[in-house]
Design a protein around this motif. Structure first.
Motif, mmCIF file in Angstrom:
data_model
loop_
_atom_site.group_PDB
_atom_site.id
_atom_site.type_symbol
_atom_site.label_atom_id
_atom_site.label_comp_id
_atom_site.label_asym_id
_atom_site.label_seq_id
_atom_site.Cartn_x
_atom_site.Cartn_y
_atom_site.Cartn_z
ATOM 1 N N GLU A 24 -19.193 -8.771 59.036
ATOM 2 C CA GLU A 24 -20.099 -7.801 58.419
ATOM 3 C C GLU A 24 -19.369 -6.928 57.400
ATOM 4 O O GLU A 24 -19.908 -6.638 56.322
ATOM 5 C CB GLU A 24 -20.736 -6.916 59.491
ATOM 6 N N ASP A 25 -18.147 -6.524 57.728
ATOM 7 C CA ASP A 25 -17.371 -5.704 56.794
ATOM 8 C C ASP A 25 -16.967 -6.510 55.558
ATOM 9 O O ASP A 25 -16.970 -5.984 54.435
ATOM 10 C CB ASP A 25 -16.131 -5.140 57.484
ATOM 11 N N ASP A 27 -18.683 -9.047 54.344
ATOM 12 C CA ASP A 27 -19.918 -9.223 53.575
ATOM 13 C C ASP A 27 -20.256 -7.963 52.788
ATOM 14 O O ASP A 27 -20.671 -8.037 51.619
ATOM 15 C CB ASP A 27 -21.082 -9.582 54.505
ATOM 16 N N ASP A 28 -20.094 -6.803 53.425
ATOM 17 C CA ASP A 28 -20.400 -5.543 52.746
ATOM 18 C C ASP A 28 -19.481 -5.330 51.545
ATOM 19 O O ASP A 28 -19.927 -4.888 50.479
ATOM 20 C CB ASP A 28 -20.260 -4.363 53.717
ATOM 21 N N PHE A 31 -20.463 -7.617 48.767
ATOM 22 C CA PHE A 31 -21.702 -7.147 48.142
ATOM 23 C C PHE A 31 -21.425 -6.053 47.117
ATOM 24 O O PHE A 31 -22.131 -5.931 46.111
ATOM 25 C CB PHE A 31 -22.655 -6.622 49.221
ATOM 26 N N TRP A 71 -14.504 3.852 50.862
ATOM 27 C CA TRP A 71 -15.641 2.963 51.134
ATOM 28 C C TRP A 71 -15.739 2.704 52.630
ATOM 29 O O TRP A 71 -14.744 2.398 53.285
ATOM 30 C CB TRP A 71 -15.469 1.643 50.379
ATOM 31 N N CYS A 73 -16.986 0.260 54.516
ATOM 32 C CA CYS A 73 -16.565 -1.049 55.015
ATOM 33 C C CYS A 73 -15.053 -1.186 54.970
ATOM 34 O O CYS A 73 -14.437 -1.813 55.845
ATOM 35 C CB CYS A 73 -17.237 -2.178 54.241
#
Length: 231
Positions: A24-25, A27-28, A31, A71, A73
């Motif tokens: 998830e991190d 992917d963030d 993004f 940030w 993430c």
């Protein structure tokens, strides 16, 4: 786990830790990559441009982003890295943290050592004074220029200016390894290890989060000599 990783780093200079970072991190961060801005880099002739000379640079082959410690993430990723390395230094902290981009078509190799050993006060020290952590944001392999390392080279002294002149490139290429990694893996290495971004023979950017961890007491000393702060 931390001691096993440290033992491997002390022996061969680096260690690949599998599946340490949450997807998830990753992917963030991927993004948000369109918010990345060059702060310094090398063009396709291998010429280096610091932040104050960015307006003189053409197209970059390799470049580093702004600092990303704020940030969310990235904070999450760095917390995992700090947890693993918490016993290695007195009051471990993140010194610098940015994303390095290896552009398609980059062909040059520049083996070097890193902070703090590239600076005179620490060049002769063989004590582990910091750790570099590379968190791939895509697959890392030989084809796209995954990080190259010379195993065991942390046990030798390398003249910094000679490395910049390419004196050690032939020896480096004769001994280089490029660990295959994916998002979620981490490459942790002693900054004394001779290492380099490698040629990217694909048509895609190869990106990674690069975090340097050291003792809190080292940070103020490093900021006096490190040109990324002097600029």
């Amino acid at each position: 786990m931390g001691q096993q990783i440290l033992n491997t780093i002390n022996e061969q200079g680096y260690c690949v830790v599998r599946n340490l970072i949450d997807q998830e991190d990753i992917d963030d961060l991927n993004f948000l990559q369109h918010y990345l801005e060059p702060q310094r880099g090398h063009d396709f002739t291998a010429k280096y441009f610091p932040k104050k000379k960015l307006d003189e640079a053409g197209e970059f082959a390799i470049w580093w982003s702004q600092q990303l410690t704020g940030w969310e993430c990235v904070k999450s990723i760095n917390n995992k890295l700090l947890e693993v390395s918490k016993e290695w230094f007195n009051d471990s902290v993140v010194y610098v943290c940015d994303v390095i981009t290896n552009e398609p078509g980059n062909k040059f190799v520049k083996p070097h050592i890193d902070t703090p050993y590239r600076f005179d006060p620490w060049h002769e020290s063989f004590e582990l004074l910091g750790i570099q952590c590379i968190v791939p944001l895509c697959e890392f392999n030989e084809e796209n220029g995954g990080t190259g390392l010379y195993p065991g080279s942390h046990l030798r002294n390398w003249v910094v200016q000679d490395s910049y002149k390419g004196v050690y490139t032939e020896e480096f290429l004769a001994n280089v390894v490029q660990p295959e990694m994916g998002p979620g893996d981490v490459l942790m290495y002693n900054p004394r290890v001779l290492h380099s971004t490698m040629p990217n023979n694909t048509d895609l950017k190869r990106r990674a989060l690069l975090t340097h961890i050291t003792a809190r007491e080292m940070v103020d000393q490093l900021k006096l000599v490190d040109n990324i702060w002097l600029e």
